[in-house]
Motif scaffolding. Structure first.
Motif, short mmCIF file in Angstrom:
data_model
loop_
_atom_site.label_atom_id
_atom_site.label_comp_id
_atom_site.label_asym_id
_atom_site.label_seq_id
_atom_site.Cartn_x
_atom_site.Cartn_y
_atom_site.Cartn_z
N VAL A 31 0.81 -1.22 0.00
CA VAL A 31 0.00 0.00 0.00
C VAL A 31 0.85 1.27 0.00
CG1 VAL A 31 -1.77 1.31 1.24
CG2 VAL A 31 -1.91 -1.18 1.14
N PHE A 32 1.87 1.31 0.85
CA PHE A 32 2.63 2.55 1.03
C PHE A 32 3.85 2.68 0.11
CE2 PHE A 32 0.65 2.17 5.33
CZ PHE A 32 -0.14 3.31 5.24
N MET A 60 -9.61 0.39 -3.25
CA MET A 60 -10.16 -0.32 -2.09
C MET A 60 -10.54 -1.76 -2.41
SD MET A 60 -10.12 1.22 0.82
CE MET A 60 -11.37 0.33 1.74
N LEU A 61 -10.73 -2.07 -3.70
CA LEU A 61 -11.13 -3.43 -4.09
C LEU A 61 -9.97 -4.42 -4.04
CD1 LEU A 61 -13.62 -2.91 -7.07
CD2 LEU A 61 -14.13 -3.63 -4.74
N LYS A 62 -8.75 -3.93 -3.83
CA LYS A 62 -7.60 -4.85 -3.76
C LYS A 62 -7.83 -5.94 -2.72
CE LYS A 62 -4.11 -2.09 -2.99
NZ LYS A 62 -4.62 -0.74 -3.27
N SER A 63 -8.28 -5.54 -1.54
CA SER A 63 -8.46 -6.51 -0.46
C SER A 63 -9.54 -7.54 -0.82
CB SER A 63 -8.83 -5.79 0.84
OG SER A 63 -10.00 -5.01 0.68
N VAL A 107 -3.99 6.07 3.51
CA VAL A 107 -3.53 6.74 2.28
C VAL A 107 -4.56 7.77 1.83
CG1 VAL A 107 -3.03 6.41 -0.18
CG2 VAL A 107 -2.08 4.83 1.50
N ASP A 108 -5.85 7.37 1.87
CA ASP A 108 -6.92 8.28 1.46
C ASP A 108 -6.99 9.52 2.35
OD1 ASP A 108 -7.52 6.48 -0.53
OD2 ASP A 108 -9.19 5.54 0.55
N LYS A 109 -6.53 9.36 3.59
CA LYS A 109 -6.52 10.49 4.53
C LYS A 109 -5.26 11.35 4.39
CE LYS A 109 -10.35 9.50 6.78
NZ LYS A 109 -11.53 10.40 6.80
N GLY A 110 -4.34 10.93 3.47
CA GLY A 110 -3.15 11.72 3.23
C GLY A 110 -1.91 11.26 3.96
N PHE A 111 -1.97 10.10 4.65
CA PHE A 111 -0.81 9.60 5.39
C PHE A 111 0.20 9.00 4.42
CE2 PHE A 111 1.25 6.06 7.77
CZ PHE A 111 1.95 6.84 8.68
#
Length: 246
Positions: A31-32, A60-63, A107-111
């Motif tokens: 992810v990161f 989000m569909l990866k999982s 990630v969606d939150k900007g982290f």
């Protein structure tokens, strides 16, 4: 204290702990690191990335894809490797599904934990190397402890145990097809090149950690056959061949 030491040395505990640590490292790298660099992981996760990121553009569909594709592979692990290996692999997949979804929310939150590391012209190369190291460690640690991160690890482990072929040769061949597919779908040759770099680092790291296919033979000449064979069988998960000599 003695019971605590025995618990920590318990084979299932070691496998479960290795699976937990490896799954966290692997999901973090996917992810990161890999998604950030826009290149792909190997095996089922790589295929899930291609479908979710490249084709559907719904990360989000990866999982969800990881969970679906692992169902038939769980059956293969149950039948071909061992029930304990299959159960631990299934637990790892369940953990991955949750971790990938959780990390994607971050990630969606900007982290972005690698914001200050991967910058400038060489950012893609840095991400490829870091991604290869983390993915290799994330896959290798569970395998070394007797578990796996699921996916193609199950198929590769089964084939490796039956033929003695190095695990990394099998998983690396599958990853090569994913690299080609990702480059075609992404429409960028650079995606394929950096993914190849990631794969090389991944394979080297995995090969250094996972050594189960490197068989060794030990010959013991003794008159205490029963005592030694019972001790070996009790302590090590291996068979014993006994020859009578004169």
């Amino acid at each position: 204290m003695l019971k605590k030491v025995e618990f920590l040395r318990n084979r299932f505990f070691i496998s479960a702990f290795g699976m937990l640590v490896g799954s966290i490292i692997y999901c973090f790298s996917v992810v990161f690191v890999l998604d950030k660099g826009e290149f792909y992981a190997g095996g089922i996760t790589g295929i899930s990335q291609i479908l979710a990121n490249g084709i559907l553009d719904i990360p989000m569909l990866k999982s969800v894809f990881v969970a679906l594709f692992n169902i038939p592979l769980f059956i293969i692990g149950w039948r071909s490797v061992s029930k304990r290996f299959a159960i631990l692999s299934l637990l790892s997949v369940g953990l991955q599904v949750g971790l990938i979804a959780l990390f994607q929310l971050f990630v969606d939150k900007g982290f972005d934990p690698l914001k200050d590391v991967a910058q400038g012209e060489n950012s893609k190369l840095v991400l490829a190397v870091i991604g290869g190291l983390l993915c290799g460690a994330g896959c290798g640690i569970p395998l070394r402890c007797g578990s796996s991160t699921g996916g193609m690890d199950i198929v590769s482990q089964s084939f490796s145990m039956k033929t003695g072929t190095p695990f990394t040769y099998i998983s690396g061949s599958v990853d090569a097809f994913i690299i080609i597919g990702g480059a075609i779908i992404g429409g960028s040759l650079s995606v394929g090149v950096y993914t190849i770099i990631r794969l090389i680092v991944h394979v080297i790291t995995l090969d250094k950690i996972h050594t189960i296919y490197k068989y060794q033979k030990l010959t013991i000449v003794t008159e205490s056959v029963d005592e030694i064979s019972k001790a070996l069988i009790a302590k090590f998960p291996h068979g014993i061949t006994i020859f009578e000599g004169t």
